[in-house]
Enzyme design. Sequence first.
Site, short mmCIF file in Angstrom:
data_model
loop_
_atom_site.label_atom_id
_atom_site.label_comp_id
_atom_site.label_asym_id
_atom_site.label_seq_id
_atom_site.Cartn_x
_atom_site.Cartn_y
_atom_site.Cartn_z
N HIS A 138 -75.54 12.94 25.03
CA HIS A 138 -74.70 13.73 25.93
C HIS A 138 -74.41 12.94 27.22
CE1 HIS A 138 -73.86 17.06 28.84
NE2 HIS A 138 -73.13 17.48 27.82
N ASP A 139 -75.44 12.29 27.76
CA ASP A 139 -75.24 11.43 28.94
C ASP A 139 -74.22 10.34 28.64
OD1 ASP A 139 -77.04 12.87 30.41
OD2 ASP A 139 -78.61 11.35 30.44
#
Length: 203
Positions: free
Chosen positions: A142-143
Amino acid sequence: MPSLYCSLLLLTLGALSVNAGVVLRRQDLDPESSVYKLLASNSTISLPDLSVPLVNTTTTDVRGDVPDTTDLTTDVLSVTTSAVTASDVSATNTFLFSVTLPVFLAAKAVGVPTTLDWTDDGCSYSPDYPAGFNFLSSCKRHDFGYRNFKAQSRFTEANRLLIDDNLKKDLYNECGTYGWVQREICEGIADVYYEAVRAFGGL
């Protein structure tokens, strides 16, 4: 599927459980974290004492240490204005949406392509392993999505939704590796993480 209230309760109970193992950092339940704020918004839930070390027994990876704060009022673009190469855009899309999480992690381990941002800070101020479930790998991808879409000037609201939905898919895939009782608990916590990232732009 458990309700949001049940999900919040389950997350709290998981955070309170203490087993022999690796100690989670105090900021994993920082009062400024989005998950903590969601918990605090329900006065019927007792929040954990942050002075008590939290531990889990399933740590197999470590989070990165490069913080990234998303401000939804300034970071989200109205239109895509990508100023990077087509190959970087294609590689980002591939590693984010098309390959399995283990393949993504293998690429991250060697940092290839080198033109992409592979840094992370795990699940930020939220537990990487809530109740022992491995959410760290999903948070890392996600990062990767947020950081590269921002760098490529593609961080629109529509694209943010795609990245957040992919986080939920990765979390549910993790939950699917457990028996049905644990899976229900895991998915309840995953729902809380998803709601937090939708509401605050990060965990």
